[in-house]
Design a protein around this motif. Sequence first.
Motif, PDB file in Angstrom:
ATOM      1  N   ALA A 137     -49.088 -84.517  46.383  1.00  0.00           N
ATOM      2  CA  ALA A 137     -50.709 -84.357  45.112  1.00  0.00           C
ATOM      3  C   ALA A 137     -51.366 -85.962  45.172  1.00  0.00           C
ATOM      4  N   MET A 138     -50.291 -86.533  44.990  1.00  0.00           N
ATOM      5  CA  MET A 138     -50.773 -87.971  44.914  1.00  0.00           C
ATOM      6  C   MET A 138     -51.691 -88.217  45.871  1.00  0.00           C
ATOM      7  N   ALA A 139     -51.431 -88.046  47.324  1.00  0.00           N
ATOM      8  CA  ALA A 139     -52.369 -88.450  48.116  1.00  0.00           C
ATOM      9  C   ALA A 139     -53.783 -88.384  47.979  1.00  0.00           C
ATOM     10  N   ASN A 140     -53.689 -87.290  47.574  1.00  0.00           N
ATOM     11  CA  ASN A 140     -55.200 -86.363  47.420  1.00  0.00           C
ATOM     12  C   ASN A 140     -55.688 -87.236  46.646  1.00  0.00           C
ATOM     13  N   PHE A 141     -55.678 -87.992  45.033  1.00  0.00           N
ATOM     14  CA  PHE A 141     -56.145 -88.502  44.898  1.00  0.00           C
ATOM     15  C   PHE A 141     -56.136 -89.884  44.669  1.00  0.00           C
ATOM     16  N   GLY A 142     -55.564 -90.816  45.559  1.00  0.00           N
ATOM     17  CA  GLY A 142     -55.240 -92.178  46.092  1.00  0.00           C
ATOM     18  C   GLY A 142     -54.193 -92.445  45.255  1.00  0.00           C
ATOM     19  N   ALA A 173     -41.207 -82.956  54.630  1.00  0.00           N
ATOM     20  CA  ALA A 173     -41.738 -81.664  55.034  1.00  0.00           C
ATOM     21  C   ALA A 173     -42.852 -81.664  54.361  1.00  0.00           C
ATOM     22  N   ALA A 174     -42.580 -80.784  53.134  1.00  0.00           N
ATOM     23  CA  ALA A 174     -43.111 -80.476  52.098  1.00  0.00           C
ATOM     24  C   ALA A 174     -44.472 -81.464  51.537  1.00  0.00           C
ATOM     25  N   ALA A 175     -44.487 -82.781  51.930  1.00  0.00           N
ATOM     26  CA  ALA A 175     -45.282 -83.265  51.964  1.00  0.00           C
ATOM     27  C   ALA A 175     -46.691 -83.404  52.739  1.00  0.00           C
ATOM     28  N   SER A 176     -46.224 -83.260  53.382  1.00  0.00           N
ATOM     29  CA  SER A 176     -47.659 -82.525  54.567  1.00  0.00           C
ATOM     30  C   SER A 176     -48.701 -83.777  55.270  1.00  0.00           C
ATOM     31  N   ARG A 177     -47.405 -84.885  55.267  1.00  0.00           N
ATOM     32  CA  ARG A 177     -48.522 -86.211  56.022  1.00  0.00           C
ATOM     33  C   ARG A 177     -48.773 -86.942  55.232  1.00  0.00           C
ATOM     34  N   ALA A 178     -48.146 -87.052  54.107  1.00  0.00           N
ATOM     35  CA  ALA A 178     -48.288 -88.257  53.177  1.00  0.00           C
ATOM     36  C   ALA A 178     -47.375 -88.686  53.110  1.00  0.00           C
ATOM     37  N   ALA A 226     -48.222 -82.565  38.192  1.00  0.00           N
ATOM     38  CA  ALA A 226     -48.428 -83.967  39.087  1.00  0.00           C
ATOM     39  C   ALA A 226     -49.940 -83.789  39.427  1.00  0.00           C
ATOM     40  N   LEU A 227     -50.458 -82.925  40.109  1.00  0.00           N
ATOM     41  CA  LEU A 227     -51.650 -82.700  40.486  1.00  0.00           C
ATOM     42  C   LEU A 227     -52.955 -83.250  40.027  1.00  0.00           C
ATOM     43  N   LEU A 228     -52.851 -81.978  38.409  1.00  0.00           N
ATOM     44  CA  LEU A 228     -53.967 -82.378  37.917  1.00  0.00           C
ATOM     45  C   LEU A 228     -53.882 -83.832  37.077  1.00  0.00           C
ATOM     46  N   MET A 229     -52.404 -84.443  36.877  1.00  0.00           N
ATOM     47  CA  MET A 229     -52.309 -85.902  35.994  1.00  0.00           C
ATOM     48  C   MET A 229     -53.504 -86.591  37.404  1.00  0.00           C
ATOM     49  N   SER A 230     -53.434 -86.788  38.539  1.00  0.00           N
ATOM     50  CA  SER A 230     -53.573 -87.617  39.569  1.00  0.00           C
ATOM     51  C   SER A 230     -55.203 -87.225  39.530  1.00  0.00           C
ATOM     52  N   TYR A 231     -55.489 -85.986  39.617  1.00  0.00           N
ATOM     53  CA  TYR A 231     -56.853 -85.762  39.468  1.00  0.00           C
ATOM     54  C   TYR A 231     -57.699 -86.316  38.187  1.00  0.00           C
TER      55      TYR A 231
END
Length: 306
Positions: free
Chosen positions: A34-39, A59-64, A161-166
Amino acid sequence: MPVTKDPDSTSAAGPAIILVEPQLGENIGMVARAMANFGLSELRLVNPRDGWPSEKARAAASRADHVIDAVTVFDDLASALADLNFVFATTARQRDGFKSVRGPVEAGRVLRARHEMGQRTGILFGRERFGLYNDEVGLADEIVTFPVDPDFSSLNIAQAALLMSYEWMKSGLEDETRTNFAGPDMKPASKEELHGLFAYLEGALEARGYFRPAPKKPKMVDNLRAVLTRAGFAEPELKVLRGIISSLDRFSPAMPRGDGSPGDDPRRLPAAAARARKAEVDRPAPPADGDDNDTPPLGGRGTDND
């Protein structure tokens, strides 16, 4: 002891994400994703239950992997926050105290403003099962909470974490409604083109007897034009509509429009005529007039005169 690194090496990447005693490596990995999605790239862990490093997290980080590789681990929360100037604590519960409470949109803007002033900031997340203790919330400067259903307010840590990263990324956009890609840039149709479509469609519908009863035609035309003008068509869209109408307009000059149904189109008559001729050939010949009418069929029984 925490893993040490240069305090300025990630300051440009935005707020640090701090997870207090995370229980599952999979959740840590999803937070990193989620962090990597939003920088965002700086992830700090306080006493992770299953230790670190974690292959499940990777593994769950999906290449982050850049987030996972840069993780720092701390023995206590105070150490994890020591170099930060401002920290939000996330919680879904009412807390006693005097701390300001903000929603995620406002919190993202506060973090952006402080970041642009050169301050180091962080967002604090609690355990998967029950969040943060009151004394841990007390180490933060302000509280951020999400407008969730009070009857089901618990968020997965990665979702929070996704919401705040967004909100962090959105706060840095010149236009908060901007997206990374857009639809095609098409020239709006002119009124002349639109009126031409009206006339063409009206003629096709007239030929098919659409405007019935006749006295209602003006109102039906008005309704049709109202429907077509609401869409705000572009030039390519009008071309598509004209092509559709044209494909349905199957009357030919040999049969003027309005003389019958499309099924009577002369272009279909050759095939229909061939079928009629075949049926005529296959039809049994009628019996001849005269005494032959009394002749029994071949192989049949004779009359009393036999």
